[in-house]
Write a protein that holds these residues in place. Structure first.
Motif, mmCIF file in Angstrom:
data_model
loop_
_atom_site.group_PDB
_atom_site.id
_atom_site.type_symbol
_atom_site.label_atom_id
_atom_site.label_comp_id
_atom_site.label_asym_id
_atom_site.label_seq_id
_atom_site.Cartn_x
_atom_site.Cartn_y
_atom_site.Cartn_z
ATOM 1 N N LYS A 47 0.828 -1.216 0.000
ATOM 2 C CA LYS A 47 0.000 0.000 0.000
ATOM 3 C C LYS A 47 0.859 1.261 0.000
ATOM 4 O O LYS A 47 0.559 2.231 -0.704
ATOM 5 C CB LYS A 47 -0.926 0.004 1.213
ATOM 6 C CG LYS A 47 -2.024 -1.030 1.138
ATOM 7 C CD LYS A 47 -2.817 -1.027 2.435
ATOM 8 C CE LYS A 47 -3.780 -2.173 2.515
ATOM 9 N NZ LYS A 47 -4.478 -2.212 3.820
ATOM 10 N N ALA A 48 1.923 1.258 0.778
ATOM 11 C CA ALA A 48 2.807 2.421 0.836
ATOM 12 C C ALA A 48 3.503 2.640 -0.501
ATOM 13 O O ALA A 48 3.618 3.784 -0.973
ATOM 14 C CB ALA A 48 3.833 2.250 1.947
ATOM 15 N N ALA A 49 3.963 1.570 -1.129
ATOM 16 C CA ALA A 49 4.638 1.698 -2.422
ATOM 17 C C ALA A 49 3.670 2.202 -3.491
ATOM 18 O O ALA A 49 4.025 3.057 -4.307
ATOM 19 C CB ALA A 49 5.243 0.362 -2.837
ATOM 20 N N ALA A 51 0.892 3.986 -2.979
ATOM 21 C CA ALA A 51 0.555 5.378 -2.675
ATOM 22 C C ALA A 51 1.677 6.315 -3.102
ATOM 23 O O ALA A 51 1.426 7.381 -3.676
ATOM 24 C CB ALA A 51 0.263 5.529 -1.185
ATOM 25 N N GLU A 52 2.917 5.923 -2.845
ATOM 26 C CA GLU A 52 4.050 6.761 -3.228
ATOM 27 C C GLU A 52 4.125 6.931 -4.748
ATOM 28 O O GLU A 52 4.339 8.032 -5.250
ATOM 29 C CB GLU A 52 5.354 6.150 -2.701
ATOM 30 C CG GLU A 52 6.551 7.019 -2.908
ATOM 31 C CD GLU A 52 7.656 6.361 -3.702
ATOM 32 O OE1 GLU A 52 8.585 7.076 -4.057
ATOM 33 O OE2 GLU A 52 7.583 5.158 -3.976
ATOM 34 N N GLN A 53 3.918 5.850 -5.479
ATOM 35 C CA GLN A 53 3.980 5.909 -6.937
ATOM 36 C C GLN A 53 2.838 6.750 -7.516
ATOM 37 O O GLN A 53 3.043 7.521 -8.448
ATOM 38 C CB GLN A 53 3.927 4.491 -7.526
ATOM 39 C CG GLN A 53 5.160 3.676 -7.287
ATOM 40 C CD GLN A 53 6.321 4.164 -8.116
ATOM 41 O OE1 GLN A 53 6.181 4.504 -9.286
ATOM 42 N NE2 GLN A 53 7.492 4.212 -7.516
ATOM 43 N N LEU A 55 0.813 9.099 -5.836
ATOM 44 C CA LEU A 55 0.663 10.464 -5.344
ATOM 45 C C LEU A 55 1.896 11.333 -5.537
ATOM 46 O O LEU A 55 1.766 12.520 -5.838
ATOM 47 C CB LEU A 55 0.280 10.432 -3.867
ATOM 48 C CG LEU A 55 -1.035 9.686 -3.558
ATOM 49 C CD1 LEU A 55 -1.256 9.618 -2.064
ATOM 50 C CD2 LEU A 55 -2.196 10.337 -4.266
ATOM 51 N N PHE A 56 3.084 10.776 -5.342
ATOM 52 C CA PHE A 56 4.295 11.580 -5.435
ATOM 53 C C PHE A 56 4.944 11.521 -6.808
ATOM 54 O O PHE A 56 5.362 12.528 -7.357
ATOM 55 C CB PHE A 56 5.298 11.186 -4.353
ATOM 56 C CG PHE A 56 4.792 11.453 -2.964
ATOM 57 C CD1 PHE A 56 4.494 12.739 -2.562
ATOM 58 C CD2 PHE A 56 4.600 10.427 -2.081
ATOM 59 C CE1 PHE A 56 4.025 12.999 -1.291
ATOM 60 C CE2 PHE A 56 4.117 10.664 -0.804
ATOM 61 C CZ PHE A 56 3.833 11.952 -0.408
ATOM 62 N N LYS A 57 5.041 10.331 -7.363
ATOM 63 C CA LYS A 57 5.693 10.191 -8.669
ATOM 64 C C LYS A 57 4.706 10.343 -9.821
ATOM 65 O O LYS A 57 5.112 10.374 -10.975
ATOM 66 C CB LYS A 57 6.420 8.857 -8.750
ATOM 67 C CG LYS A 57 7.562 8.783 -7.757
ATOM 68 C CD LYS A 57 8.445 7.603 -8.005
ATOM 69 C CE LYS A 57 9.614 7.653 -7.022
ATOM 70 N NZ LYS A 57 10.537 6.564 -7.238
ATOM 71 N N ARG A 58 3.410 10.373 -9.507
ATOM 72 C CA ARG A 58 2.343 10.615 -10.479
ATOM 73 C C ARG A 58 2.346 9.609 -11.633
ATOM 74 O O ARG A 58 2.101 9.970 -12.793
ATOM 75 C CB ARG A 58 2.418 12.024 -11.017
ATOM 76 C CG ARG A 58 2.384 13.081 -9.957
ATOM 77 C CD ARG A 58 1.220 13.953 -10.155
ATOM 78 N NE ARG A 58 1.236 15.015 -9.146
ATOM 79 C CZ ARG A 58 0.198 15.296 -8.409
ATOM 80 N NH1 ARG A 58 -0.905 14.628 -8.542
ATOM 81 N NH2 ARG A 58 0.256 16.262 -7.516
ATOM 82 N N ASN A 59 2.626 8.355 -11.333
ATOM 83 C CA ASN A 59 2.545 7.304 -12.344
ATOM 84 C C ASN A 59 1.097 6.867 -12.510
ATOM 85 O O ASN A 59 0.274 7.042 -11.625
ATOM 86 C CB ASN A 59 3.407 6.105 -11.948
ATOM 87 C CG ASN A 59 4.875 6.406 -12.081
ATOM 88 O OD1 ASN A 59 5.291 7.119 -12.981
ATOM 89 N ND2 ASN A 59 5.671 5.875 -11.174
ATOM 90 N N VAL A 64 1.425 1.153 -12.090
ATOM 91 C CA VAL A 64 1.710 0.874 -10.682
ATOM 92 C C VAL A 64 1.276 -0.542 -10.307
ATOM 93 O O VAL A 64 2.001 -1.262 -9.620
ATOM 94 C CB VAL A 64 1.043 1.927 -9.771
ATOM 95 C CG1 VAL A 64 1.184 1.561 -8.314
ATOM 96 C CG2 VAL A 64 1.638 3.296 -10.029
#
Length: 83
Positions: A47-49, A51-53, A55-59, A64
């Motif tokens: 879930k963390a990976a 969410a990071e992809q 929300l932050f990396k905008r993939n 994802v």
């Protein structure tokens, strides 16, 4: 035409990886593993990976799910330890 919808709802062992692991376990005369949900630690990592992809990396969601979430599920299926 709307874009495809992707859901992160299967947090269990990967079916194809589980079949390979069970084939190797059968050769070693060990009991096969059953398909069940991953441990909470693995679920949290996935879930963390994701969410990071997203929300932050905008993939994109499709990328994802195929390139981040599935490989993590395969790893979680093949190992007996927590991340």
């Amino acid at each position: 035409m709307p874009p495809p919808t992707h859901y992160l709802r299967d947090l269990g062992a990967d079916t194809k990886a589980l079949a390979i692991v069970n084939a190797e376990r059968a050769e070693g005369n060990r009991t096969p593993l059953i398909r069940k949900a991953l441990s909470l630690a693995w679920q949290d990592l996935i879930k963390a990976a994701v969410a990071e992809q997203l929300l932050f990396k905008r993939n994109k969601a499709g990328y994802v799910l195929q390139c981040i979430a599935r490989p993590l599920r395969v790893i979680a299926t093949c190992v007996d330890k927590e991340p």
